[in-house]
Design an enzyme around this catalytic site. Structure first.
Site, PDB file in Angstrom:
ATOM      1  N   HIS B  69      35.551  39.650 106.938  1.00 22.14           N
ATOM      2  CA  HIS B  69      35.260  38.688 108.071  1.00 22.14           C
ATOM      3  C   HIS B  69      36.142  38.480 108.885  1.00 22.14           C
ATOM      4  O   HIS B  69      36.384  37.316 109.356  1.00 22.14           O
ATOM      5  CB  HIS B  69      34.643  37.383 106.946  1.00 22.14           C
ATOM      6  CG  HIS B  69      35.840  36.929 105.968  1.00 22.14           C
ATOM      7  ND1 HIS B  69      35.814  37.475 105.062  1.00 22.14           N
ATOM      8  CD2 HIS B  69      36.739  36.076 105.951  1.00 22.14           C
ATOM      9  CE1 HIS B  69      36.812  37.019 104.004  1.00 22.14           C
ATOM     10  NE2 HIS B  69      37.327  36.130 104.791  1.00 22.14           N
ATOM     11  N   HIS B  84      39.559  32.126  99.344  1.00 28.40           N
ATOM     12  CA  HIS B  84      40.848  32.039  99.935  1.00 28.40           C
ATOM     13  C   HIS B  84      41.174  31.150 100.802  1.00 28.40           C
ATOM     14  O   HIS B  84      40.006  30.554 101.671  1.00 28.40           O
ATOM     15  CB  HIS B  84      41.507  33.284 100.288  1.00 28.40           C
ATOM     16  CG  HIS B  84      40.969  34.049 101.324  1.00 28.40           C
ATOM     17  ND1 HIS B  84      40.425  35.466 100.955  1.00 28.40           N
ATOM     18  CD2 HIS B  84      40.581  33.688 102.622  1.00 28.40           C
ATOM     19  CE1 HIS B  84      39.824  35.774 102.381  1.00 28.40           C
ATOM     20  NE2 HIS B  84      39.806  34.817 103.205  1.00 28.40           N
ATOM     21  N   HIS B 119      40.935  23.653  94.757  1.00 32.59           N
ATOM     22  CA  HIS B 119      42.062  24.650  94.598  1.00 32.59           C
ATOM     23  C   HIS B 119      42.432  25.311  95.932  1.00 32.59           C
ATOM     24  O   HIS B 119      43.560  25.226  96.353  1.00 32.59           O
ATOM     25  CB  HIS B 119      41.606  25.830  93.470  1.00 32.59           C
ATOM     26  CG  HIS B 119      42.512  26.968  93.511  1.00 32.59           C
ATOM     27  ND1 HIS B 119      43.428  26.911  92.513  1.00 32.59           N
ATOM     28  CD2 HIS B 119      42.874  28.075  94.325  1.00 32.59           C
ATOM     29  CE1 HIS B 119      44.260  27.953  92.808  1.00 32.59           C
ATOM     30  NE2 HIS B 119      43.729  28.615  93.850  1.00 32.59           N
ATOM     31  N   GLU B 120      41.478  25.610  96.953  1.00 28.95           N
ATOM     32  CA  GLU B 120      41.611  26.399  97.855  1.00 28.95           C
ATOM     33  C   GLU B 120      42.389  25.100  98.716  1.00 28.95           C
ATOM     34  O   GLU B 120      43.312  25.687  99.713  1.00 28.95           O
ATOM     35  CB  GLU B 120      40.510  26.671  98.635  1.00 28.95           C
ATOM     36  CG  GLU B 120      39.926  28.005  97.859  1.00 28.95           C
ATOM     37  CD  GLU B 120      40.716  28.952  97.694  1.00 28.95           C
ATOM     38  OE1 GLU B 120      41.700  29.283  98.366  1.00 28.95           O
ATOM     39  OE2 GLU B 120      40.494  29.797  96.377  1.00 28.95           O
ATOM     40  N   HIS B 123      45.958  25.135  98.740  1.00 31.24           N
ATOM     41  CA  HIS B 123      46.541  26.212  99.599  1.00 31.24           C
ATOM     42  C   HIS B 123      46.908  25.774 101.000  1.00 31.24           C
ATOM     43  O   HIS B 123      47.589  25.924 101.750  1.00 31.24           O
ATOM     44  CB  HIS B 123      46.045  27.579  99.722  1.00 31.24           C
ATOM     45  CG  HIS B 123      46.030  28.335  98.239  1.00 31.24           C
ATOM     46  ND1 HIS B 123      47.336  28.450  97.743  1.00 31.24           N
ATOM     47  CD2 HIS B 123      45.100  28.837  97.379  1.00 31.24           C
ATOM     48  CE1 HIS B 123      47.150  29.179  96.581  1.00 31.24           C
ATOM     49  NE2 HIS B 123      45.701  29.200  96.393  1.00 31.24           N
ATOM     50  N   HIS B 129      50.336  29.291  94.176  1.00 36.14           N
ATOM     51  CA  HIS B 129      49.931  29.288  92.755  1.00 36.14           C
ATOM     52  C   HIS B 129      50.887  28.962  91.645  1.00 36.14           C
ATOM     53  O   HIS B 129      52.257  29.146  91.806  1.00 36.14           O
ATOM     54  CB  HIS B 129      49.398  30.647  92.233  1.00 36.14           C
ATOM     55  CG  HIS B 129      47.971  30.855  92.929  1.00 36.14           C
ATOM     56  ND1 HIS B 129      47.766  32.316  93.368  1.00 36.14           N
ATOM     57  CD2 HIS B 129      47.124  30.180  93.425  1.00 36.14           C
ATOM     58  CE1 HIS B 129      46.507  32.234  94.071  1.00 36.14           C
ATOM     59  NE2 HIS B 129      46.194  30.992  93.915  1.00 36.14           N
TER      60      HIS B 129
END
Lengths: 83, 168
Positions: B69, B84, B119-120, B123, B129
């Site tokens: 992508h 991600h 979670h993403e 970031h 992590h």
């Protein structure tokens, strides 16, 4: 000759380990593995130890069953080691 | 917990987000709710606020994407890499990409969208992590019932070390 099943499995395991360490532990793709000097630690084993240490696994530098089990788990695509 | 190298962080506490597209595997309302809830995980413990925008560039752009992508980090199809996100910054910075080929759900079947998004977004806000297996920022997927989810202390410590505690 047909490839022996064990050799095929070994090839798939190595592919999984290399791909995992390249994606998440900054293992560089080695375009000329045959030119690698014999001295020093294998970069793959070194990165494998880094991965095993991160996940609290026994640090062997070898793709043992516990290590492979972690590598097969679904996960985030962001590397664990960012430079 | 761990910070992203270079300790990138947003310079403002009032951030915007935009949903670029929706997965057909869930209703739009369920996707909206998962995103709202995932953002609140972080806004509940910091001074950060998130405002949804529709037709403008947002700090955090959330999208579902297939394979290559065009960000040099192609997805790998079902399972494996689920999503991600990029560290705080301009352009791609802060953006969240979800692998459209995953079985996204609002419950325990397949992969829970809220859990992965939360979670993403860690970031997107500057966390890396954690090696604490109980942390939200641990790299591997682990299901928790969203109705019972509480942000683990490791993640609270990490995000508050960057943005401080909630004003409330």
């Amino acid at each position: 000759f047909p490839v022996a099943p064990e050799a095929e499995d070994e090839g798939k395991t190595l592919q999984l380990v290399e791909s995992y360490l390249q994606n998440f532990y900054d293992l560089q793709k080695d375009p000329h593995p045959h030119l690698r000097s014999s001295g020093g630690e294998n970069p793959l084993a070194s990165k494998l130890k880094e991965m095993q240490s991160f996940f609290g696994l026994e640090v062997t530098g070898k793709p043992d069953l516990d290590t492979l089990e972690v590598m097969k788990k679904p996960r985030c695509g962001v590397p664990d080691v960012l430079r | 917990y761990a910070f992203t190298p270079g300790n990138p962080k947003w310079k403002r506490n009032n951030l915007t987000y935009r949903i670029l597209n929706y997965t057909p595997k869930m209703t739009r309302a369920d996707v909206d709710e998962a995103i709202r809830k995932a953002l609140s995980v972080w806004s509940n413990v910091t001074p950060l606020t998130f405002q949804k925008v529709e037709d403008e560039v947002a700090d955090i752009m959330i999208s579902f994407a297939y394979r290559d992508h065009r960000d040099n980090s192609p997805f790998d199809g079902p399972n494996g890499q689920l999503a991600h996100a990029f560290q705080p910054g301009e352009g791609l910075g802060g953006d969240v990409h979800m692998d459209e080929e995953e079985a996204w759900t609002k419950d325990g079947r397949g992969y829970n969208l809220f859990i992965v998004l939360a979670h993403e977004l860690g970031h997107s806000l500057g966390l890396s992590h954690s090696n604490d297996p109980g942390a939200l920022m641990y790299p591997t997927y682990s299901y928790t019932d969203p109705s019972e989810f509480r942000l683990p202390q490791d993640d609270i410590d990490g995000i508050q070390a960057i943005y401080g505690r909630s004003n409330a």
